[in-house]
Structures are given as structure tokens and as C-alpha cells.
Design an enzyme around this catalytic site. Structure first.
Site, mmCIF file in Angstrom:
data_model
loop_
_atom_site.group_PDB
_atom_site.id
_atom_site.type_symbol
_atom_site.label_atom_id
_atom_site.label_comp_id
_atom_site.label_asym_id
_atom_site.label_seq_id
_atom_site.Cartn_x
_atom_site.Cartn_y
_atom_site.Cartn_z
ATOM 1 N N GLY A 156 1.214 -1.050 -0.382
ATOM 2 C CA GLY A 156 0.099 -0.050 -0.212
ATOM 3 C C GLY A 156 1.211 1.152 0.029
ATOM 4 N N ARG A 157 0.666 2.399 0.739
ATOM 5 C CA ARG A 157 0.906 3.658 0.469
ATOM 6 C C ARG A 157 2.594 3.918 1.141
ATOM 7 N NH1 ARG A 157 -3.906 5.864 1.899
ATOM 8 N NH2 ARG A 157 -5.193 7.155 0.390
ATOM 9 N N ILE A 158 2.402 2.979 2.222
ATOM 10 C CA ILE A 158 3.744 3.229 3.037
ATOM 11 C C ILE A 158 4.419 2.104 2.583
ATOM 12 C CG2 ILE A 158 4.452 2.158 5.802
ATOM 13 C CD1 ILE A 158 1.808 3.055 6.668
ATOM 14 N N ARG A 238 1.719 -3.710 12.515
ATOM 15 C CA ARG A 238 0.815 -3.707 13.366
ATOM 16 C C ARG A 238 1.839 -5.029 14.642
ATOM 17 N NH1 ARG A 238 -0.768 0.766 13.380
ATOM 18 N NH2 ARG A 238 -3.073 1.676 13.236
ATOM 19 N N GLU A 267 1.444 -4.751 23.008
ATOM 20 C CA GLU A 267 1.973 -3.336 23.895
ATOM 21 C C GLU A 267 0.046 -2.532 24.457
ATOM 22 O OE1 GLU A 267 1.808 -0.117 20.269
ATOM 23 O OE2 GLU A 267 2.895 -1.670 19.890
ATOM 24 N N HIS A 285 6.690 1.620 19.128
ATOM 25 C CA HIS A 285 5.423 2.675 18.391
ATOM 26 C C HIS A 285 5.833 4.211 18.028
ATOM 27 C CE1 HIS A 285 0.978 1.469 17.349
ATOM 28 N NE2 HIS A 285 1.578 2.281 16.210
ATOM 29 N N GLY A 287 6.514 4.977 14.347
ATOM 30 C CA GLY A 287 5.476 5.032 13.293
ATOM 31 C C GLY A 287 5.725 6.499 12.689
#
Length: 319
Positions: A156-158, A238, A267, A285, A287
Site C-alpha cells: 500500500g502507501r507505506i 501492527r 503493547e 511505536h 511510526g
């Protein structure tokens, strides 16, 4: 005219909170402490809109017959923390914040790849502990990613942004798996038919697929066993995508060389063994954690809420 009432479950960037206060009657969480399930349910009973984050568990119990709320304005692109079917049954609109965190998250994925390959976090720990005795030829030798194969799960985008960085900066060959045909990955890349094929051929595997549902434990003991012994696993997506116990076992056994993790299965709890391994780089986390990105995420929520209460379609509606 009475303004819609809004509750934010955590502290947001000051610029966004100011904008929320200008448009709505808003209750902010200045203490920045997570709300309990009972407090979340109470918020749905007493506010027109509730704005959770990806760490708030909005399950069927929380969503049971909300008395007032009409919209959940999620601060985050992922929404596997929300029981979407229960939200539908409750008649709630759900929005998220896609698009604005692509580059920041890809940057963290690349950071993890480089750190675990080059062992930079070990070097920093050595310096901070006062244990460095000077340069020597065999100290902290890592692995060069130059010219190696990057396998992406979820283009996808990432995933595309990560491929772009690794192809152009590191001259990496890119292969990937996605559930849908990808006509243009943005860089030369080969789409493979299965996750397993990507795992078998890659020197670095970077996860960029959604969590929850069928992706829970997508990377399990059997799939870790398919990876090269010299390969590294990177996860900025995730935590539940990886079976963390299986990952610990694979790292301890030398099934794979190492891992870079920005997210964790349970988490904020982190499996203790991961914190002591020298072949694991861990981050809390981070990101999307740039000033620019977090403000953009918050402003996306603001625009979604504004559109909804103006009777317009929210720009990034999930349901």
C-alpha cells in the site's frame, strides 16, 4: 446554537487541540492517561463524538447501545482496535487518518532496517555504558543491505514508500506480496503470488499490512522457518501480525538473524526476551511520531468531524 460535544481520549498536539476548541465543545485529556472501558462507554453515552487512538480498545461491550455518540473520529490510520461490526450495529460513523503518515512510518521502517543491519543501537548502548575501548577491525560487524533483496508484505502507501527508499538509497531488489494486483509499485519490483514466496527469497522482510482479522499471526513459526538464516524481519505495521512467542523462539534458535520492531503484540507490554536480545532493535511505536505528521493526523480528524456535523460526507470515512 449549541456546538457538538467532543471527547479526546489522549492528549493531542497543542495546535490541533486549539483548533478543536475553536470548533467544538471539547474535553481534552491533559493527563494523557488511557481511559478504562467503563470511561470509554461513558464517553459514548455523553458526547456527540469520541476521538480514540489506535491503543483504545473499542469493543462490543464499549459500543453497546451508545446513548449519544454518532461518530468515532479515530486518531490513526489503523482501526483494528474498533469492533467495526459493533460500530455499524450501533449506527456510528467511523473515520481514520490515512495518507498523512506514509512517509513518517516508512522512515521508521527504514530506520529499523538500517539499525538492526548495522547494529547501531548496540554501539550506542556500549558508549552510554562507558564500555568502548576504541576502534578494532571486528567490533560490531553488521550486515550491508546494499544490493540485497527487500521483501514487502502489503504494497500500500507505506509499502511503496519503503520500497522507494530501499531501491533508490540502498540499491535493493524489491519483491512483494499484496492481496491485490499492483500495477505500479513506484519502483521496479516483482509481485509474488504468496507470502511464503516472499519470505523464502528475501534478505529483509518489511511488514506493511493491516493488523487484525486474518492477519493476526500472519508471521508464525512455520513462516519464520521459511526465512533465510541471515534474514531480518522488520515490523512497523501492527504488533499482532507477528506471533511474538514464535519470533522469540526463532531468534533464540538462529532461524533468522534479527528483527526490528516498532510495534508489539500486546503493547504497551513487550515480551521480556525481546528487550535483552542483541539482535533485536525495538522502538516504542514511533511510526508516525513527527510533529508534522501528528498535527496532520489531528487536523484530518478535525476535518472529518466538521464535515460530519455540517451534514457532509467525512473525507476519510471507514464506515
Amino acid at each position: 446554537m449549541t456546538r457538538p460535544s467532543v471527547l479526546c481520549t489522549r492528549q493531542w498536539p497543542a495546535k490541533v487541540e486549539t483548533e478543536l476548541q475553536a470548533r467544538f465543545d471539547v474535553v481534552l485529556n491533559h493527563a494523557d492517561m488511557a481511559l478504562t472501558a467503563a470511561e470509554l462507554k461513558d464517553a459514548l453515552d455523553n458526547f456527540d463524538a469520541v476521538c480514540p487512538t489506535v491503543t483504545d480498545k473499542i469493543d462490543a461491550g464499549v459500543l453497546a447501545a451508545p446513548k449519544r455518540a454518532r461518530i468515532l473520529g479515530q486518531f490513526g490510520v489503523g482501526f483494528n482496535n474498533i469492533d467495526i461490526e459493533a460500530a455499524k450495529a450501533a449506527g456510528l460513523v467511523v473515520t481514520n487518518t490515512p495518507g498523512v503518515l506514509t512517509d513518517a512510518t516508512a522512515d521508521i521502517a527504514l530506520t529499523l532496517l538500517l539499525n538492526v543491519a548495522r547494529r547501531t543501537y548496540e554501539g550506542e548502548a556500549m558508549l552510554r555504558a562507558g564500555e568502548w575501548t576504541g576502534w578494532r577491525p571486528t567490533q560490531l560487524m553488521g550486515t550491508s543491505p546494499q544490493g540485497k533483496t527487500l521483501g514487502i508484505i502489503g504494497m500500500g502507501r507505506i509499502g511503496k514508500a519503503m520500497a522507494k527508499r530501499c531501491f533508490h538509497a540502498l540499491d535493493m531488489e524489491v519483491v512483494f506480496y499484496d492481496a491485490y494486483p499492483i500495477a505500479d509499485a513506484g519502483v521496479p519490483a516483482t509481485q509474488l503470488a504468496t507470502v511464503d514466496e516472499v519470505l523464502r527469497v528475501s534478505d529483509f522482510v518489511s511488514l506493511h499490512c493491516p493488523g487484525g482479522g486474518g492477519n493476526v499471526h500472519l508471521i508464525n513459526a512455520d513462516r519464520l522457518a521459511l526465512m533465510k538464516p541471515a534474514a531480518y524481519l522488520i515490523n512497523s505495521a501492527r504488533g499482532d501480525i507477528i506471533d511474538e512467542a514464535a519470533l522469540v523462539a526463532a531468534l533464540q534458535a538462529g532461524t533468522i538473524a534479527g528483527a526490528g520492531l516498532d510495534v508489539f503484540e500486546r503493547e504497551p507490554a513487550v515480551t521480556a526476551a525481546l528487550t535483552t536480545m542483541h539482535n533485536v532493535c525495538i522502538l516504542p511505536h514511533l511510526g508516525s511520531a513527527t510533529i508534522e505528521t501528528r498535527i496532520a493526523m489531528g487536523m484530518t480528524v478535525v476535518e472529518n468531524l466538521t464535515a460530519f456535523f455540517d451534514g457532509r460526507e467525512p473525507p476519510t470515512r471507514v464506515i
